[in-house]
Write a protein that holds these residues in place. Structure first.
Motif, PDB file in Angstrom:
ATOM      1  N   LEU A 168      54.498  84.384 -40.557  1.00 37.53           N
ATOM      2  CA  LEU A 168      55.491  85.456 -40.368  1.00 37.53           C
ATOM      3  C   LEU A 168      56.877  84.873 -40.606  1.00 37.53           C
ATOM      4  CD1 LEU A 168      56.388  88.307 -39.436  1.00 37.53           C
ATOM      5  CD2 LEU A 168      56.376  87.423 -37.100  1.00 37.53           C
ATOM      6  N   THR A 169      57.576  85.388 -41.615  1.00 40.38           N
ATOM      7  CA  THR A 169      58.879  84.818 -41.966  1.00 40.38           C
ATOM      8  C   THR A 169      60.043  85.534 -41.280  1.00 40.38           C
ATOM      9  OG1 THR A 169      59.043  86.222 -43.945  1.00 40.38           O
ATOM     10  CG2 THR A 169      58.038  84.035 -44.201  1.00 40.38           C
ATOM     11  N   LYS A 170      60.065  86.876 -41.340  1.00 38.11           N
ATOM     12  CA  LYS A 170      61.193  87.621 -40.801  1.00 38.11           C
ATOM     13  C   LYS A 170      60.736  88.952 -40.208  1.00 38.11           C
ATOM     14  CE  LYS A 170      64.613  84.897 -42.311  1.00 38.11           C
ATOM     15  NZ  LYS A 170      63.761  83.770 -42.712  1.00 38.11           N
ATOM     16  N   ILE A 171      61.471  89.398 -39.187  1.00 37.54           N
ATOM     17  CA  ILE A 171      61.322  90.744 -38.646  1.00 37.54           C
ATOM     18  C   ILE A 171      62.704  91.394 -38.639  1.00 37.54           C
ATOM     19  CG2 ILE A 171      60.950  92.085 -36.536  1.00 37.54           C
ATOM     20  CD1 ILE A 171      58.654  90.268 -35.833  1.00 37.54           C
ATOM     21  N   ILE A 172      62.795  92.612 -39.177  1.00 39.12           N
ATOM     22  CA  ILE A 172      64.049  93.377 -39.127  1.00 39.12           C
ATOM     23  C   ILE A 172      63.900  94.472 -38.075  1.00 39.12           C
ATOM     24  CG2 ILE A 172      65.521  95.001 -40.387  1.00 39.12           C
ATOM     25  CD1 ILE A 172      65.008  93.381 -42.895  1.00 39.12           C
ATOM     26  N   THR A 173      64.875  94.595 -37.202  1.00 41.68           N
ATOM     27  CA  THR A 173      64.868  95.636 -36.180  1.00 41.68           C
ATOM     28  C   THR A 173      66.172  96.423 -36.242  1.00 41.68           C
ATOM     29  OG1 THR A 173      64.788  96.065 -33.794  1.00 41.68           O
ATOM     30  CG2 THR A 173      65.779  93.997 -34.478  1.00 41.68           C
ATOM     31  N   THR A 390      70.577  96.747 -47.942  1.00 42.30           N
ATOM     32  CA  THR A 390      69.875  96.179 -49.101  1.00 42.30           C
ATOM     33  C   THR A 390      70.326  94.742 -49.374  1.00 42.30           C
ATOM     34  OG1 THR A 390      71.496  97.234 -50.584  1.00 42.30           O
ATOM     35  CG2 THR A 390      69.446  98.388 -50.225  1.00 42.30           C
ATOM     36  N   LYS A 391      71.616  94.482 -49.187  1.00 38.08           N
ATOM     37  CA  LYS A 391      72.141  93.133 -49.417  1.00 38.08           C
ATOM     38  C   LYS A 391      71.550  92.153 -48.415  1.00 38.08           C
ATOM     39  CE  LYS A 391      76.452  90.485 -49.654  1.00 38.08           C
ATOM     40  NZ  LYS A 391      77.938  90.530 -49.491  1.00 38.08           N
ATOM     41  N   LYS A 392      71.527  92.554 -47.139  1.00 36.78           N
ATOM     42  CA  LYS A 392      70.991  91.683 -46.101  1.00 36.78           C
ATOM     43  C   LYS A 392      69.475  91.517 -46.250  1.00 36.78           C
ATOM     44  CE  LYS A 392      74.773  90.759 -43.873  1.00 36.78           C
ATOM     45  NZ  LYS A 392      75.305  89.363 -43.802  1.00 36.78           N
ATOM     46  N   PHE A 393      68.808  92.572 -46.680  1.00 39.97           N
ATOM     47  CA  PHE A 393      67.364  92.491 -46.910  1.00 39.97           C
ATOM     48  C   PHE A 393      67.062  91.446 -47.987  1.00 39.97           C
ATOM     49  CE2 PHE A 393      63.324  93.693 -48.801  1.00 39.97           C
ATOM     50  CZ  PHE A 393      62.538  93.920 -47.682  1.00 39.97           C
ATOM     51  N   GLN A 394      67.883  91.422 -49.012  1.00 37.78           N
ATOM     52  CA  GLN A 394      67.727  90.411 -50.068  1.00 37.78           C
ATOM     53  C   GLN A 394      67.865  89.001 -49.493  1.00 37.78           C
ATOM     54  OE1 GLN A 394      70.802  91.739 -52.760  1.00 37.78           O
ATOM     55  NE2 GLN A 394      69.324  92.703 -54.133  1.00 37.78           N
ATOM     56  N   GLU A 395      68.873  88.828 -48.624  1.00 40.99           N
ATOM     57  CA  GLU A 395      69.132  87.508 -48.035  1.00 40.99           C
ATOM     58  C   GLU A 395      68.006  87.097 -47.086  1.00 40.99           C
ATOM     59  OE1 GLU A 395      72.904  87.469 -46.084  1.00 40.99           O
ATOM     60  OE2 GLU A 395      74.000  88.145 -47.846  1.00 40.99           O
ATOM     61  N   PHE A 396      67.551  88.023 -46.256  1.00 40.14           N
ATOM     62  CA  PHE A 396      66.573  87.696 -45.218  1.00 40.14           C
ATOM     63  C   PHE A 396      65.172  87.470 -45.773  1.00 40.14           C
ATOM     64  CE2 PHE A 396      69.202  90.408 -42.033  1.00 40.14           C
ATOM     65  CZ  PHE A 396      70.171  89.415 -42.016  1.00 40.14           C
ATOM     66  N   ILE A 397      64.798  88.320 -46.734  1.00 39.57           N
ATOM     67  CA  ILE A 397      63.389  88.342 -47.157  1.00 39.57           C
ATOM     68  C   ILE A 397      63.176  87.985 -48.627  1.00 39.57           C
ATOM     69  CG2 ILE A 397      61.339  89.829 -47.409  1.00 39.57           C
ATOM     70  CD1 ILE A 397      62.225  91.249 -44.847  1.00 39.57           C
ATOM     71  N   ILE A 398      63.852  88.699 -49.518  1.00 40.43           N
ATOM     72  CA  ILE A 398      63.563  88.533 -50.954  1.00 40.43           C
ATOM     73  C   ILE A 398      63.819  87.104 -51.423  1.00 40.43           C
ATOM     74  CG2 ILE A 398      64.106  89.342 -53.266  1.00 40.43           C
ATOM     75  CD1 ILE A 398      62.679  91.356 -51.403  1.00 40.43           C
ATOM     76  N   LYS A 399      64.889  86.475 -50.942  1.00 41.96           N
ATOM     77  CA  LYS A 399      65.211  85.124 -51.388  1.00 41.96           C
ATOM     78  C   LYS A 399      64.257  84.066 -50.841  1.00 41.96           C
ATOM     79  CE  LYS A 399      70.116  85.910 -52.307  1.00 41.96           C
ATOM     80  NZ  LYS A 399      71.511  85.542 -51.977  1.00 41.96           N
ATOM     81  N   THR A 400      63.429  84.486 -49.868  1.00 45.36           N
ATOM     82  CA  THR A 400      62.465  83.535 -49.290  1.00 45.36           C
ATOM     83  C   THR A 400      61.094  83.621 -49.966  1.00 45.36           C
ATOM     84  OG1 THR A 400      61.683  85.098 -47.598  1.00 45.36           O
ATOM     85  CG2 THR A 400      63.606  83.764 -47.052  1.00 45.36           C
ATOM     86  N   ILE A 401      60.918  84.595 -50.846  1.00 39.78           N
ATOM     87  CA  ILE A 401      59.617  84.762 -51.512  1.00 39.78           C
ATOM     88  C   ILE A 401      59.406  83.668 -52.567  1.00 39.78           C
ATOM     89  CG2 ILE A 401      58.193  86.283 -52.943  1.00 39.78           C
ATOM     90  CD1 ILE A 401      59.579  88.648 -51.669  1.00 39.78           C
TER      91      ILE A 401
END
Length: 401
Positions: A168-173, A390-401
């Motif tokens: 589990l890498t990230k959870i967004i709440t 969307t910007k923060k989602f990219q930082e939190f999750i997409i860049k870790t894929i």
């Protein structure tokens, strides 16, 4: 090319579109191939929601699994539902992954199987996953907020186990109180949890007079909109008590899918029947398209957020903010009231006192109050703009894929 699987088993309205359309915006379609796993009922009844996703002009492939439904909303039924859903996803994922080889999984409603994942582990093997998690309660009592749940200790224990899962890498709440609680109590894996305001916007915008005409409503009425899932916690029955004062210049629009006792109240109660016959209220049952949604919000003067026994954030409140519309908010302690105390984006009242509701309506009719709230919502919009999500989602999750 990386392969991403988004899992959302509910087809109804905002469940399918609420976060996925913003996830699609965050993805680089040249680098990531997107799959969406959902229920078979999506293709049958969720065409409007799928149309919204396709409007993002990002290619994705739909994969379906059988539809599961909850018979009751008690603890045993919900736990059984989670068990069935967990093993259904695990079984289908294994065969899918043998063919596709996914690089990352995103659960857009992690709360549907979080407890079972905590107990049995990830259903995705060694593949990393992340998710959007809404509706936790165990931390609320630390902020003097009451909740009906009696399983705070168990919920806390299972959430702690969930965070310890290595894949589990990230959870967004959308609950900043949860993030605050984890930090104050020095949780070991708190860095996996991120807070983001709900992303809300309107594709369509209409002039108020146009919207009133489309809905056949009079200009001299003060229009209050109740929107979303029309459940008991919406406080609809409490709002309609204002008509016992025989007011004539307030019209209530009640729009959204009706559930349980609220549905019975709105369709079988003589008092409500009289209100409909006298054109004091209008009912629009069912999920609404983006265009219809914009018409309802454009027509109203205020949004009803007078929720009861509801300590969680409200997507409808964020929609109101996006159009700089004032909200009528319950004084009951919870995330919504806390947010309003900080940013003054609405007026609060005792929803169990019709005279107090009317006093708030009277204030909102005055330009000085409506202008002040409009100014406050403009400031708040800087923090909850969808582009930030969307910007923060990219930082939190997409860049870790």
């Amino acid at each position: 090319m990386k392969k991403l699987l988004i899992i959302e088993t509910e087809y109804v309205g905002h469940y399918l579109t609420g976060y996925i359309k913003y996830i699609l915006r965050a993805l680089d379609k040249k680098k990531i191939k997107i799959y969406i796993l959902t229920s078979k009922e999506t293709l049958k009844n969720g065409k409007g929601a799928l149309k919204i996703l396709k409007g993002e002009k990002v290619k994705f492939k739909i994969i379906t699994i059988p539809t599961l439904k909850v018979s009751k909303k008690d603890f045993v039924s919900l736990t059984l539902y989670q068990l069935k859903l967990y093993f259904l996803i695990k079984k289908n994922f294994k065969s899918l992954n043998n063919k596709i080889k996914f690089d990352h999984i995103i659960l857009t409603s992690m709360q549907r199987i979080d407890k079972i994942i905590s107990i049995f582990g990830s259903p995705f093997g060694k593949i990393k996953f992340s998710g959007i998690f809404l509706g936790l309660k165990f931390h609320l009592q630390n902020f003097e907020i009451k909740s009906e749940s009696t399983n705070h200790f168990l919920s806390k224990l299972l959430f702690n186990r969930l965070l310890r899962i290595t894949t589990l890498t990230k959870i967004i709440t959308n609950d900043y109180l949860l993030k605050k609680y984890l930090k104050n109590n020095h949780w070991k894996n708190q860095k996996k949890v991120f807070f983001l305001h709900d992303p809300k916007e309107f594709k369509y915008k209409f002039n108020k007079n146009y919207a009133l005409k489309k809905l056949n409503l009079k200009k001299n009425k003060f229009i209050i909109l109740v929107y979303g899932a029309i459940i008991d916690s919406k406080g609809v029955e409490e709002l309609l008590q204002i008509y016992k004062y025989k007011i004539r210049d307030v019209h209530c629009l009640i729009v959204g899918k009706q559930f349980d006792s609220t549905k019975n109240f709105l369709n079988k109660n003589k008092f409500v029947e009289n209100l409909k016959n006298n054109r004091n209220i209008s009912l629009y049952n069912g999920w609404q398209s983006e265009k219809n949604e914009a018409i309802f919000f454009s027509a109203c003067d205020a949004i009803w957020i007078g929720y009861k026994n509801y300590p969680f954030p409200s997507g409808v409140l964020y929609q109101a903010v996006s159009l700089k519309k004032p909200s009528i908010i319950s004084k009951e302690a919870g995330f919504i009231n806390d947010l309003n105390n900080k940013f003054k984006i609405g007026l609060s009242c005792n929803i169990h006192d019709p005279s107090d509701i009317l006093s708030v309506i009277k204030k909102l009719k005055k330009s000085k109050y409506s202008q002040l709230i409009k100014k406050n919502t403009s400031k708040f919009l800087f923090q909850c703009n969808p582009s930030i999500w969307t910007k923060k989602f990219q930082e939190f999750i997409i860049k870790t894929i």
